[in-house]
Design an enzyme around this catalytic site. Sequence first.
Site, PDB file in Angstrom:
ATOM      1  N   LYS A  28      18.639 -32.431  -1.395  1.00  0.00           N
ATOM      2  CA  LYS A  28      17.843 -31.471  -2.170  1.00  0.00           C
ATOM      3  C   LYS A  28      16.723 -32.235  -2.861  1.00  0.00           C
ATOM      4  CE  LYS A  28      18.566 -28.102  -5.936  1.00  0.00           C
ATOM      5  NZ  LYS A  28      19.587 -27.506  -6.820  1.00  0.00           N
ATOM      6  N   SER A  33      20.057 -22.703  -6.270  1.00  0.00           N
ATOM      7  CA  SER A  33      18.788 -23.304  -5.949  1.00  0.00           C
ATOM      8  C   SER A  33      18.827 -24.342  -4.824  1.00  0.00           C
ATOM      9  CB  SER A  33      18.215 -23.959  -7.202  1.00  0.00           C
ATOM     10  OG  SER A  33      19.059 -25.011  -7.655  1.00  0.00           O
ATOM     11  N   SER A  49      24.371 -23.515  -8.404  1.00  0.00           N
ATOM     12  CA  SER A  49      23.374 -23.730  -7.355  1.00  0.00           C
ATOM     13  C   SER A  49      23.839 -24.503  -6.123  1.00  0.00           C
ATOM     14  CB  SER A  49      22.149 -24.442  -7.936  1.00  0.00           C
ATOM     15  OG  SER A  49      21.436 -23.571  -8.774  1.00  0.00           O
TER      16      SER A  49
END
Lengths: 468, 69
Positions: free
Chosen positions: A85, A160, A184
């Site tokens: 990420k 996210s 997330s």
Amino acid sequence: MSAAAPSDLHELTLTEAAALVRDKRLSPVEYLRALRARAAALEPKLNAFIRPLWDEAEAAAREAEAEIARSGPRSPLHGLPVGLKDIIDLAGHPTTCHSKILLDNVKQEDAAVVARLRAAGAVFPGKLATHEFAIGGPTFELPFPPARNPWNPAHHPGGSSSGSGTAVAARMLPAALGTDTGGSVRNPATQCGIVGMKPTYGLVSRRGVFPLSFTLDHVGPMTRTVADNALLLNAMAGYDPLDPGSVERPAEDYTRDLGGGLKGLRIGFVRHFHETDTPATPEVAAALEEAARLLAREGAVVRDITLPKLGEFAAVNRVILTSEAAAVHEPWLRERPGDYAPLTLRRLLPGMFVGGVDYVQAQRRRRDLVAAVEAAFREVDLLLCASSMDPASRIDDEAETERTYPRQARTPFNVTGHPAISVMCGLSAGGLPIGMQLVGPSWSEAMLYRAAAGYERAAGWVERRPAL
Amino acid sequence: MSSSEDEAREAESLARAAGLTKAWAEHRAAVLEAIAAARKFRDGFVRPADPAAEPMPSYRVPGTQEGAR
């Protein structure tokens, strides 16, 4: 050198690939090339990658292959790819946080968790999409497009850690790292039908990960199977004296109980989360009920258990998260508000108006909430509860995404720090995944993996895949 | 002065006090929404009744573990 046909290599799980590499029946380079071909075919419609790094990863895989030929693998991850990420630092590359504000934020050092994976021999084929600073939402007003759901690209993949969920579910990567402050890791795991673990707070170092909320942030593994998740956590976990929240504990093998099954486990079903606190859509509720029945059929003792209301956990999480995030973003909120996407700005600004007293009150109430969950763990071994109350909405339906995103039961375990894993437990009528959470006492990741693996084997959802 | 003018004046004061002069000028709707959201947040949870209830995490000097309380 390869056991699987080249066109099928992307289907290998991390565990399968590790075994084949160990037995010198799979070339890490060949495996990486198959994944790269898969990504080349799918990326135009899925947008999982912000910064593909296939060439760099292939060079590392080639070195790994030579080392494995000489002296065997350093670890089960040697030569195998893990996506990151893009709030997690990778030396030599920018950590953009999917934001215009940090486009040139080149980092010189790996995040601590990346350094651990690199030492284990993992390679890194790309930085992956996120919601801006891990707090925005799916939006088109950023320097990179939003990731889309492999089960239906018209829908969002959760967030996210959106690119991580998309890349793993689409079989562009066997594994990726996400971060979890209000859910997330588990949100995209749920919405993409994969496995996401938010470990106990303090188990995985946050050093080198762009902060959202210091006392709520966690780094977690995202994979297609429970066994893969445990394998990846083995390499991620460990004390970091330079992370003030890190906890020194003996190393564990999180794969050790994967075959242990469900028999005898006492599971508390937090039914009120999705029945009365935030009522789930009927198909999500039905999937949770069926999961509870299956767990019982497999030998678990399932009973209802009551925790404080979901709304209280969410409110405490919101006050702490927005306050701590505002402290991180204060200079930019003051000087560069127009450089955030409008949605991110709306998410961050409230923290500038939360009073100090409210923040302290939330942290005081947090102790009560932790005590309530700890009390539950004196009666049961683990908890079963909802993850998202709705399947993923269409990515272009801003109003529906805004309505459904907060309808979830993940924030309680950011507030308490307990480990929580999301696994697939159904498919909606529209063909989108439904997930559930299993939650355990602090440091009980091995037991959670045992229970989740038992469920995964019995339920069979792991065999389902997006039609891409 | 009308109540809406009072509210706007109060919101501007809050924004300036928070150092958000630029945001107030350029993203006023977002600032107004944020002020309303922050007010709503504080009513979302119960305040501990015990005056001595300690916030999490407790302060502890380096090299020590937090004790039970």
